[in-house]
Scaffold this motif. Sequence first.
Motif, PDB file in Angstrom:
ATOM      1  N   PRO A  83       0.813  -1.219   0.000  1.00 50.15           N
ATOM      2  CA  PRO A  83       0.000   0.000   0.000  1.00 50.15           C
ATOM      3  C   PRO A  83       0.849   1.273   0.000  1.00 50.15           C
ATOM      4  CG  PRO A  83      -0.508  -1.414   1.875  1.00 50.15           C
ATOM      5  CD  PRO A  83       0.691  -1.974   1.247  1.00 50.15           C
ATOM      6  N   LEU A  84       2.140   1.138   0.274  1.00 51.11           N
ATOM      7  CA  LEU A  84       2.982   2.325   0.387  1.00 51.11           C
ATOM      8  C   LEU A  84       3.967   2.451  -0.776  1.00 51.11           C
ATOM      9  CD1 LEU A  84       3.770   1.838   4.168  1.00 51.11           C
ATOM     10  CD2 LEU A  84       2.081   3.335   3.177  1.00 51.11           C
ATOM     11  N   HIS A  85       3.680   1.765  -1.860  1.00 51.15           N
ATOM     12  CA  HIS A  85       4.666   1.713  -2.947  1.00 51.15           C
ATOM     13  C   HIS A  85       4.489   2.835  -3.939  1.00 51.15           C
ATOM     14  CE1 HIS A  85       1.010   0.303  -4.633  1.00 51.15           C
ATOM     15  NE2 HIS A  85       1.509   0.418  -5.837  1.00 51.15           N
ATOM     16  N   ASN A  86       3.532   3.713  -3.642  1.00 49.57           N
ATOM     17  CA  ASN A  86       3.063   4.648  -4.646  1.00 49.57           C
ATOM     18  C   ASN A  86       4.118   5.568  -5.245  1.00 49.57           C
ATOM     19  OD1 ASN A  86       1.221   6.751  -5.729  1.00 49.57           O
ATOM     20  ND2 ASN A  86      -0.208   5.290  -4.816  1.00 49.57           N
ATOM     21  N   TRP A  87       5.128   5.900  -4.433  1.00 50.22           N
ATOM     22  CA  TRP A  87       6.146   6.832  -4.933  1.00 50.22           C
ATOM     23  C   TRP A  87       7.049   6.182  -5.964  1.00 50.22           C
ATOM     24  CZ3 TRP A  87      11.227   5.438  -4.248  1.00 50.22           C
ATOM     25  CH2 TRP A  87      11.469   4.388  -3.348  1.00 50.22           C
ATOM     26  N   LEU A  88       7.161   4.848  -5.870  1.00 48.56           N
ATOM     27  CA  LEU A  88       8.230   4.176  -6.592  1.00 48.56           C
ATOM     28  C   LEU A  88       8.129   4.276  -8.111  1.00 48.56           C
ATOM     29  CD1 LEU A  88      10.106   1.098  -5.712  1.00 48.56           C
ATOM     30  CD2 LEU A  88       8.871   0.993  -7.834  1.00 48.56           C
ATOM     31  N   PRO A  89       6.981   3.960  -8.725  1.00 47.17           N
ATOM     32  CA  PRO A  89       6.949   4.005 -10.188  1.00 47.17           C
ATOM     33  C   PRO A  89       7.279   5.390 -10.720  1.00 47.17           C
ATOM     34  CG  PRO A  89       4.973   2.973  -9.319  1.00 47.17           C
ATOM     35  CD  PRO A  89       5.707   3.506  -8.152  1.00 47.17           C
ATOM     36  N   ASP A  90       6.782   6.428 -10.047  1.00 51.59           N
ATOM     37  CA  ASP A  90       7.062   7.774 -10.535  1.00 51.59           C
ATOM     38  C   ASP A  90       8.538   8.093 -10.423  1.00 51.59           C
ATOM     39  OD1 ASP A  90       4.482   8.733 -11.269  1.00 51.59           O
ATOM     40  OD2 ASP A  90       3.965   8.603  -9.151  1.00 51.59           O
ATOM     41  N   TRP A 122       2.759 -12.581  10.252  1.00 50.77           N
ATOM     42  CA  TRP A 122       1.845 -13.129   9.257  1.00 50.77           C
ATOM     43  C   TRP A 122       1.336 -12.039   8.332  1.00 50.77           C
ATOM     44  CZ3 TRP A 122      -3.070 -13.196   7.301  1.00 50.77           C
ATOM     45  CH2 TRP A 122      -3.374 -14.309   6.506  1.00 50.77           C
ATOM     46  N   TRP A 123       1.001 -10.890   8.941  1.00 44.15           N
ATOM     47  CA  TRP A 123       0.490  -9.778   8.129  1.00 44.15           C
ATOM     48  C   TRP A 123       1.556  -9.291   7.160  1.00 44.15           C
ATOM     49  CZ3 TRP A 123      -4.436  -9.020   7.874  1.00 44.15           C
ATOM     50  CH2 TRP A 123      -5.240  -9.429   8.956  1.00 44.15           C
ATOM     51  N   ALA A 124       2.784  -9.210   7.670  1.00 43.76           N
ATOM     52  CA  ALA A 124       3.855  -8.742   6.796  1.00 43.76           C
ATOM     53  C   ALA A 124       4.045  -9.693   5.633  1.00 43.76           C
ATOM     54  CB  ALA A 124       5.148  -8.606   7.591  1.00 43.76           C
ATOM     55  N   MET A 125       4.001 -10.996   5.937  1.00 43.81           N
ATOM     56  CA  MET A 125       4.161 -11.966   4.849  1.00 43.81           C
ATOM     57  C   MET A 125       3.016 -11.854   3.859  1.00 43.81           C
ATOM     58  SD  MET A 125       5.466 -15.262   6.981  1.00 43.81           S
ATOM     59  CE  MET A 125       5.572 -16.389   5.629  1.00 43.81           C
ATOM     60  N   LEU A 126       1.830 -11.655   4.394  1.00 38.82           N
ATOM     61  CA  LEU A 126       0.673 -11.532   3.510  1.00 38.82           C
ATOM     62  C   LEU A 126       0.852 -10.349   2.575  1.00 38.82           C
ATOM     63  CD1 LEU A 126      -2.198 -12.472   2.809  1.00 38.82           C
ATOM     64  CD2 LEU A 126      -3.023 -10.718   4.362  1.00 38.82           C
ATOM     65  N   LEU A 127       1.254  -9.208   3.162  1.00 41.65           N
ATOM     66  CA  LEU A 127       1.443  -8.029   2.320  1.00 41.65           C
ATOM     67  C   LEU A 127       2.574  -8.258   1.326  1.00 41.65           C
ATOM     68  CD1 LEU A 127       0.816  -5.205   4.887  1.00 41.65           C
ATOM     69  CD2 LEU A 127      -0.495  -5.706   2.844  1.00 41.65           C
ATOM     70  N   GLY A 128       3.578  -9.021   1.747  1.00 36.14           N
ATOM     71  CA  GLY A 128       4.641  -9.360   0.807  1.00 36.14           C
ATOM     72  C   GLY A 128       4.097 -10.117  -0.380  1.00 36.14           C
ATOM     73  N   VAL A 129       3.260 -11.099  -0.102  1.00 33.45           N
ATOM     74  CA  VAL A 129       2.693 -11.901  -1.195  1.00 33.45           C
ATOM     75  C   VAL A 129       1.785 -11.042  -2.063  1.00 33.45           C
ATOM     76  CG1 VAL A 129       1.187 -13.818  -1.703  1.00 33.45           C
ATOM     77  CG2 VAL A 129       2.915 -14.040   0.047  1.00 33.45           C
ATOM     78  N   VAL A 130       0.997 -10.186  -1.414  1.00 33.79           N
ATOM     79  CA  VAL A 130       0.155  -9.278  -2.199  1.00 33.79           C
ATOM     80  C   VAL A 130       1.029  -8.447  -3.121  1.00 33.79           C
ATOM     81  CG1 VAL A 130      -1.358  -7.282  -2.046  1.00 33.79           C
ATOM     82  CG2 VAL A 130      -1.674  -9.170  -0.485  1.00 33.79           C
ATOM     83  N   GLY A 131       2.154  -7.984  -2.569  1.00 29.27           N
ATOM     84  CA  GLY A 131       3.069  -7.201  -3.390  1.00 29.27           C
ATOM     85  C   GLY A 131       3.587  -7.984  -4.583  1.00 29.27           C
ATOM     86  N   ILE A 132       3.923  -9.246  -4.336  1.00 31.24           N
ATOM     87  CA  ILE A 132       4.452 -10.068  -5.433  1.00 31.24           C
ATOM     88  C   ILE A 132       3.447 -10.137  -6.577  1.00 31.24           C
ATOM     89  CG2 ILE A 132       5.125 -12.394  -6.084  1.00 31.24           C
ATOM     90  CD1 ILE A 132       6.112 -12.795  -3.218  1.00 31.24           C
ATOM     91  N   VAL A 133       2.211 -10.463  -6.229  1.00 31.65           N
ATOM     92  CA  VAL A 133       1.210 -10.658  -7.267  1.00 31.65           C
ATOM     93  C   VAL A 133       0.794  -9.338  -7.895  1.00 31.65           C
ATOM     94  CG1 VAL A 133      -1.108 -11.508  -7.708  1.00 31.65           C
ATOM     95  CG2 VAL A 133       0.411 -12.748  -6.163  1.00 31.65           C
ATOM     96  N   TYR A 134       0.537  -8.360  -7.033  1.00 31.49           N
ATOM     97  CA  TYR A 134       0.041  -7.072  -7.501  1.00 31.49           C
ATOM     98  C   TYR A 134       1.088  -6.376  -8.364  1.00 31.49           C
ATOM     99  CZ  TYR A 134      -1.892  -2.347  -7.045  1.00 31.49           C
ATOM    100  OH  TYR A 134      -2.389  -1.103  -7.288  1.00 31.49           O
TER     101      TYR A 134
END
Lengths: 499, 478
Positions: free
Chosen positions: A234-241, A283-295
């Motif tokens: 959810p905090l990756h927004n700056w990166l692509p720009d 667990w939450w961190a891992m979940l967000l990691g996986v979400v990041g991988i797929v997303y």
Amino acid sequence: MILVLMIGVLLVGGLSCWLVAQRYPLMGRWIALIAVIIAFLLPVGWYIQHAPGITAVGKNWLIDYQVNWIPAFGISFHLAMDGLSFILILLTFLLGALSVLCSWNEIREKTGFYFFNLLWTLAGIAGVFVAMDLFLFYFFWEVMLVPMYFLIAIWGDFNRRYAAYKFFIFTQTGGLLMLLAILALYFIHGQQSGGQYTFDYFALLNTTFSNDVTARWIMLGFLIAFVIKLPMVPLHNWLPDAHSEAPTAGSLILAGLLLKTGAYGIIRFVLPLFPEASASIAWWAMLLGVVGIVYGALLAFAQTDLKRLIAYTSVSHMGFVLLGVFAFREIALQGVVMQLLTHGVSTGALFVLAGMLKERLHTRDINHMGGLWTAMPHMGALAMVFVMASLGLPFLGNFIAEFLILLGAFDVSPVLAIIASAGLVLSALYSLRIMQKVFQGQLQPISEQPRDLSVREWIIMACLTAAIIFLGLYPQPVFDVVKGALITSYQLPVAGGFN
Amino acid sequence: MDNLQLLALLPFMVLATAAVVVILLIAFKLSHTVIQVTGFFMMCGVVLAMWYVRDTLPREIPPLLVVDGLAALFTGLIIFSVLVVGLLSYIYFEEREENPKEYYILLFLATLGAAVLTISRHFISFFIGLELLSVSLYALIAYLRNRNNAIEAGVKYLVLAALTSAFLLFGMALIYMETGSMEFTAIGNAIAKQGTSVLFLMGIGLIVVAIGFKLALVPFHLWAADVYQGAPAPVTAFIATVSKIGVFAVFVRFAQAIHLHENALAISILTVIAIACMIAGNVLALMQQNIKRLLAYSSVAHFGYLLVAFLSGDAGVGAGVFYLLAYSITLLSAFGIITLLSTRRKDADELNGYRGLFWRNPLMAAVFTVALLSLAGIPLTAGFPAKFFILTVGVQQHMWLLAVVLVLSSVIGLYYYLRIISTLFAAPPLSPVKEKSLHPFFYAATYASLVVLMFLLAWIGIFPGFIVDNVQEFLVIR
């Protein structure tokens, strides 16, 4: 002392670039290159001379240098290097030297100030990897930020100001929260140790927390700063720009090094300082990691801007880092360190390629590319190597890293590991799409044929290729170097109450 | 009054003499340069006198004054700021047609007022100092009376300052009625004995209103932007630094004497004010196109940060002094740039005028950039340790709300500082700006002092330990 020299060379080199380039604009890049190479050779030379002896004794900390800085607040100038720091320092200066090389002709105006910023960013990054005083760490954390802001804001592409703001404000928010957390930790430790107020990392490691809630909040302060840098989804927004607008060297440093500081921060600070608190959110961190991988992979597939596409692959790859770190398995942590190295090399290489394409075609839009293999077979072949690395082909470094992370994560949460493995399939999708759109297919009508790689570009790509293949074929040295650092600092999580 | 007491007042007497000397100089030799140079040396004399009497401190001069370490620190800061403001004034006014002679009398009188505030321990000296400061400022603000905004700014300041003086007097009267004394310590003792009454609290409230006006705290900040914009650039620098330092000093001393921190109501009101300052200041500055207005709102925010140190009680005084030091150096270098770029007609306050400054004049842009980074609190500049120390004392006193608001609002602040910086570094406009070539010596001096200020910012940013130790040393003299 060698660490001080290493950072000092960069700082002084940066200043002299700026000053000399006022008079001789072309000298700046030579000074910058020499400074980075010296900074690279210093720790390497030292390591070859001393380290085997030290590690044989079983000491993890190879170098430890400490002088008082602001004694009134218990702040010292404390630099130390263990295997993990050493590996990341090597990566820093390897990519640093290449970033100087790849801006050799790209930057035409204000070269002096450009190389000043480049070297100071590198100095900040190197400082982050060796600072063992939390105040000093924060200091370097910010020092790498400001010159990076200038790199993006002055030499970036069309939308550079927006990207630079966004980058700076995102990271600064995290940084300030971390500062608050550092202060809280400082006072808690000070009260426990009877008035021994200090920012020293090794002293703060002994802090115990009376209640879980405090520990959780302080840990979150650190973690937010690091996962913004990493970035977590959810905090990756700056990166692509930031990645797509930065000049090539800027993208290379952003992807190759700045993201690593986030992962390094988690491994170095969050896990050892707050073992229980971080286990509780694992667990939450891992979940967000996986979400990041797929997303990240899905978004990467949808991009038409080449640099943006590569930027999103970073989001995906960094998801693996988060997954691996919070799996709390030694094998996964080993994989994470490998992932840091290989992602730095492979994604860095892709950004360099994108920069070369942009220099030749003046566009980043992959719809305007195509069929370039015929014109530039060498570049095409090299791109193939790194695209394959990015999708995790065996024999190339990324495969080892992702395999180890999945292995460790499977032990903890099979479901998440399986979803993450599915992410690898997606990575094949976007990676192959790069090849197809850019190098294969219908040749776009271009006014002049782009020329193939120059000698300078060959040097850059050769270094990166050699690195990625070496890491893929023989990763053992890396494991050996970081093993001590990982095991002794984090003995708790492996045994800890997370099952 | 014995010899030692007289000696302790030496710096202030030198300061008062400076104003008289300038009056005499105007009568005998009407030269801007002579006045300027004399004024410079008089100010150096004040610093030397302060150094000379340092060992005899602390010294009470009952009932009105006390010269102690706190006073020495704040006076030192004030004199330092005036030195720079004086230097900026020379090139600023030499360019303009108005006769700048009376300007220096007013400047030194206002400085004297601020300095008296730092040593006052009694309502009378408090009020005299404040009035001396304000009355001189009315004239200073409207000094370039031919300009559009000058009169507006002057009148605005006059009306509001007169109003707050009335508030102040009323508050003092109420407190006097309740405690029977006008001396800070005696008030504190009386309160300790008989407890606080409603009327006493009202008195405190009215005094806080007056002080809040002078420091431009929310909600008494409405004058700040207009006055900053309308006043000549050096005067704006003066208002932003000297006048606020003086008022803050007396506020600290007053609060310490009457143990304001033990009063929960006062603390919660000040907490609300601090939060409002930090948020409103930063938000209002976001969209400003005028640098002076922007700096006005940013100073509102900065005094919000400073209030965090203030609210931490005795532990925060050191942090507060450090912050004011960093803040003054920073603002003086920023206003120095504005002064240097100002033309005969108009101050250089439009943000657009700064576009591409880095490519036209790298040195100025570098000074300005460092100043802005320092305001934003970025490491390697003085603003960082300053903000850090404030956060430290805030966290130490468990003022989490304030600390979090400080952090988040300074992220907002970052945006507008970055906006100026990226304007400095943007592609320059095509029309080259005419270089001014008058008075090369003073230009060189101003340039040199700005560069010195820049290095000072960097030095304090990297090695704050020296300053911290000295501040602590001075603070124990009481």
